[in-house]
Write an enzyme that holds these catalytic residues in place. Structure first.
Site, PDB file in Angstrom:
ATOM      1  N   LYS A 128      16.909 -49.695 -33.867  1.00  0.00           N
ATOM      2  CA  LYS A 128      15.583 -49.557 -34.455  1.00  0.00           C
ATOM      3  C   LYS A 128      15.585 -50.222 -35.821  1.00  0.00           C
ATOM      4  O   LYS A 128      16.640 -50.407 -36.434  1.00  0.00           O
ATOM      5  CB  LYS A 128      15.215 -48.075 -34.609  1.00  0.00           C
ATOM      6  CG  LYS A 128      13.716 -47.798 -34.610  1.00  0.00           C
ATOM      7  CD  LYS A 128      13.095 -47.903 -33.228  1.00  0.00           C
ATOM      8  CE  LYS A 128      11.620 -47.549 -33.248  1.00  0.00           C
ATOM      9  NZ  LYS A 128      11.030 -47.508 -31.905  1.00  0.00           N
ATOM     10  N   ASP A 168       6.298 -51.348 -33.148  1.00  0.00           N
ATOM     11  CA  ASP A 168       6.212 -49.898 -33.301  1.00  0.00           C
ATOM     12  C   ASP A 168       5.009 -49.674 -34.217  1.00  0.00           C
ATOM     13  O   ASP A 168       4.137 -50.550 -34.331  1.00  0.00           O
ATOM     14  CB  ASP A 168       7.515 -49.335 -33.894  1.00  0.00           C
ATOM     15  CG  ASP A 168       7.605 -47.811 -33.784  1.00  0.00           C
ATOM     16  OD1 ASP A 168       7.942 -47.323 -32.699  1.00  0.00           O
ATOM     17  OD2 ASP A 168       7.332 -47.116 -34.778  1.00  0.00           O
ATOM     18  N   ASN A 243      -2.156 -47.957 -30.671  1.00  0.00           N
ATOM     19  CA  ASN A 243      -1.892 -48.550 -29.357  1.00  0.00           C
ATOM     20  C   ASN A 243      -1.527 -47.510 -28.303  1.00  0.00           C
ATOM     21  O   ASN A 243      -2.089 -47.496 -27.195  1.00  0.00           O
ATOM     22  CB  ASN A 243      -0.778 -49.589 -29.501  1.00  0.00           C
ATOM     23  CG  ASN A 243      -0.328 -50.159 -28.175  1.00  0.00           C
ATOM     24  OD1 ASN A 243       0.597 -49.656 -27.569  1.00  0.00           O
ATOM     25  ND2 ASN A 243      -0.990 -51.195 -27.727  1.00  0.00           N
TER      26      ASN A 243
END
Length: 448
Positions: A128, A168, A243
């Site tokens: 990440k 993200d 989203n």
């Protein structure tokens, strides 16, 4: 070796060595404290210190990101990439651009990603990254210059067989485009598989935009089916309006349900007629406005800055915003109002207290590492298409996504039952399934 004592020692050591990183401590604790049945059955993983090794990232990168704003002023942000585990494949996980991002946040997200990616059954490891840069209110030019500076440093750590980021929070199609363009410029390679979430016209995949939201709803539908229920005629609430939330709303509606509330960082909107998805997309994706604009445009809606979106009575709750947004009090309200199922569309949105409330009330609960695995699964499908220079149809890609989510659900239930829990214990099932898949690979590859 006493397994419980071993787990507590590992957790204490993680907290000591990663001081102040509360979200990371929470994520590690949530996994470790479910692993006793697996470690008792596989004592070889105790001898080789698999749990300790899994809690330590393979690599952590922190770097300066200088950029120039529209007024000619120099700004400086901090960039991160934590490459947690490559036991199953290249590091895979999104980039988050948000003021709250720090090393602890990125490590919690990367740790979750190990197990989530393992659950998909696809060949991807866990990682990440992100930055404390806030794209809200910034012009396209400012976002582009930031992304170019960010990628100028990050590119040296990436590659389709090494580390493959995606989007993200704060990183959508616009940001991915700028990042990919800079990577291509620096490396002189059109390496399509180095980033996912790309535009369909230049190496992206159909259904990737929709995948996380769709996947969470598919998982919730599978949970409901175990009790002879479905979404038809059900009321749902979705936190967030980005989203994931938008496409969770879309899929709930497609399955016959009605989403009556959603939220943003300022408050939440309730529309008993059902959230108008087209209006929501216009406000959040085109105008980039606050959710209050929805109520101003829709007479049937009301907007509130007080309380929580989870105060709204519903059958299914889909927390799709951010970590620790749904606490014990919210969970109690949902239970009192008769909620049947909760599926996490975001990463760790429910606090440990909330999860315990759901468990005691026998509410179906799908943890994020299982319920929101659809996004990264479709990213892996995008990588597959990139490798073969193919572009699948939307229908083919969504069918693969739906099958992955069904498989994740099936494996979670089977593992939970096999390791001493009930089939409905999706937390146990997800954690143990992911752990065993990664542990097997780590054992085979030696002490590396």
């Amino acid at each position: 070796m006493n397994v419980s004592a071993h787990i507590e020692a590992v957790y204490a050591d993680v907290c000591r060595r990663n001081a102040g990183e509360r979200e990371f401590h929470q994520a590690v604790g949530e996994v470790l404290h479910t692993l006793a049945p697996a470690l008792e059955r596989h004592p070889e993983y105790l001898d080789t210190r698999i749990a300790e090794r899994m809690c330590e990232p393979e690599r952590q990168v922190i770097f300066r990101v200088p950029w120039v704003d529209d007024q000619g002023g120099v700004r400086v942000n901090r960039g991160f990439r934590v490459e947690f585990s490559s036991a199953l494949g290249p590091y895979k996980g999104g980039l988050r651009f948000h003021p709250s991002v720090d090393l602890g946040i990125v490590k919690f997200l990367g740790f979750e990603q190990i197990f989530k990616n393992a659950l998909t059954g696809l060949a991807i490891g866990g990682g990440k990254g992100g930055s404390d840069f806030d794209p809200k209110g910034r012009s396209d030019g400012e976002v582009m210059r930031f992304c170019q500076s960010f990628m100028t440093e990050l590119h040296r750590h990436l590659g389709e067989h090494t580390d493959v980021p995606a989007g993200d929070i704060g990183v959508g199609g616009r940001e991915i485009g700028y990042l990919f363009g800079q990577y291509k410029r620096i490396t002189n390679r059109f390496e399509a598989g180095v980033l996912t979430g790309k535009g369909v016209a230049w190496g992206g995949s159909h259904a990737r935009t929709e995948a996380t939201g769709y996947g969470a709803v598919y998982f919730a539908a599978e949970m409901l089916a175990t009790r002879g229920q479905d979404f038809e005629g059900r009321r749902a609430v979705v936190s967030g309006s980005g989203n994931v939330a938008v496409y969770a709303i879309e899929k709930v509606r497609a399955l016959g349900g009605s989403v009556v509330a959603c939220s943003d960082s300022g408050g939440y909107v309730v529309d008993e007629a059902g959230i108008d998805l087209e209006l929501l997309k216009e406000i959040k994706e085109v105008r980039r406005a606050r959710l209050s604009a929805y109520a101003e445009a829709k007479p049937s809606a009301r907007y509130s800055e007080r309380g929580s979106v989870f105060d709204v009575p519903c059958d299914v709750a889909l927390p799709c915003a951010t970590q620790n947004e749904l606490d014990g009090q919210d969970a109690g309200t949902l239970v009192k109002n008769g909620v049947l199922a909760v599926a996490e569309g975001a990463n760790m949105p429910c606090t440990p207290e909330a999860i315990e409330v759901f468990r005691e009330a026998d509410v179906l609960f799908g943890p994020g590492k299982a319920a929101n695995a659809g996004g990264v699964a479709t990213s892996a499908l995008e990588m597959q298409q990139n490798a073969s220079r193919e572009l699948w149809t939307f229908e083919r890609t969504e069918a693969r996504l739906a099958q992955v989510m069904r498989d994740v659900h099936t494996h979670c239930r089977a593992t939970a039952a096999a390791y001493g829990g009930t089939p409905d214990d999706y937390v146990l099932g997800a954690n143990v399934t992911g752990f065993l898949r990664v542990a097997e690979a780590m054992t085979a590859q030696g002490v590396v």
